[in-house]
Design a protein around this motif. Structure first.
Motif, short mmCIF file in Angstrom:
data_model
loop_
_atom_site.label_atom_id
_atom_site.label_comp_id
_atom_site.label_asym_id
_atom_site.label_seq_id
_atom_site.Cartn_x
_atom_site.Cartn_y
_atom_site.Cartn_z
N GLY A 62 35.73 30.63 30.70
CA GLY A 62 37.13 30.76 31.07
C GLY A 62 37.92 29.47 31.00
O GLY A 62 39.03 29.37 31.55
N LYS A 94 39.30 28.66 34.72
CA LYS A 94 38.98 30.09 34.70
C LYS A 94 39.81 30.90 35.69
O LYS A 94 40.01 32.09 35.49
CB LYS A 94 37.49 30.30 34.96
CG LYS A 94 36.99 29.86 36.32
CD LYS A 94 35.49 30.10 36.42
CE LYS A 94 34.93 29.66 37.78
NZ LYS A 94 33.47 29.87 37.85
N ASN A 99 39.21 37.79 33.14
CA ASN A 99 37.89 37.78 32.50
C ASN A 99 37.92 38.30 31.06
O ASN A 99 37.15 37.83 30.21
CB ASN A 99 36.90 38.61 33.32
CG ASN A 99 36.58 37.97 34.66
OD1 ASN A 99 36.81 36.77 34.85
ND2 ASN A 99 36.07 38.75 35.59
N PHE A 102 38.10 35.77 28.20
CA PHE A 102 37.03 34.78 28.01
C PHE A 102 36.35 34.98 26.65
O PHE A 102 36.14 36.10 26.20
CB PHE A 102 35.98 34.88 29.11
CG PHE A 102 36.47 34.47 30.48
CD1 PHE A 102 37.80 34.17 30.71
CD2 PHE A 102 35.59 34.38 31.55
CE1 PHE A 102 38.26 33.81 31.98
CE2 PHE A 102 36.02 34.01 32.81
CZ PHE A 102 37.36 33.73 33.03
#
Length: 202
Positions: A62, A94, A99, A102
């Motif tokens: 991230g 991050k 998510n 990523f």
């Protein structure tokens, strides 16, 4: 001083309007951009404006990976974005990204826009361009930044209005594809100082 303050407020407010909802997964990243993006007085005085699109790579943890790459738009304006993103160097980022971003590459577009102060006391009627001039302008904008979805949307509308439905469909698909790869799109607004000559002779 007042103009500078208004310009700063507009940068924050207009940037924030892009991501006003609390549920926005990129809210923290967009807040970071709104807080730190600058529009230098030198660029505004030279009337340098328009969208710049960068390629960002987010690693599996991230964090921003590699150096952002300029894909389209003014190098001078892009430097403003590079300086902002440099603030994230060697920092864990991050928390700024959801998510699902990523391990992927994304487009980031920042549009710099100058607002002219036109309080002259006179009404100046708007000049309308011919169809050929409109298309010429749209083509030039796309050539300068071929990764800005809005330009393709505008040209698709032009083609639709002029009965060229196939070209409109192709541009709409291109705009959709670019929008899907876009991490975020922010507008930064600044005022341009205009020195007007008197319309009445001494």
């Amino acid at each position: 001083m007042i103009r500078k303050l208004l310009s700063t407020l507009l940068i924050g407010l207009i940037s924030a309007s892009t991501f006003a909802q609390e549920s926005d997964p990129l809210q923290k990243f967009n807040q970071f951009l709104a807080k730190n993006l600058k529009y230098s007085s030198e660029l505004r005085s030279e009337k340098i404006q328009g969208p710049v699109t960068l390629l960002l790579s987010i690693d599996q943890q991230g964090n921003l990976d590699k150096t952002p790459l300029l894909l389209g738009g003014s190098e001078e304006l892009a430097e403003e974005v590079f300086q902002t993103l440099a603030l994230l160097k060697d920092k864990e980022t991050k928390a700024l990204f959801p998510n699902e971003t990523f391990g992927k590459e994304h487009l980031l577009t920042v549009e710099f826009k100058i607002v002219e102060n036109q309080n002259t006391g006179f009404y100046i009627p708007e000049r309308y361009d011919t169809e050929s001039k409109i298309l010429e302008k749209l083509n030039a904008q796309i050539q300068e930044n071929p990764y800005f979805a809005n330009f393709y949307e505008q040209r698709a509308e032009y083609f639709q209005n002029t009965g060229q439905s196939l070209l409109a469909e192709l541009d709409s698909e291109k705009a959709k594809l670019l929008a899907e790869r876009e991490l975020s799109q922010v507008m930064v607004v600044g005022y341009s100082a205009i020195h007007k000559k008197s319309l009445i002779s001494d």
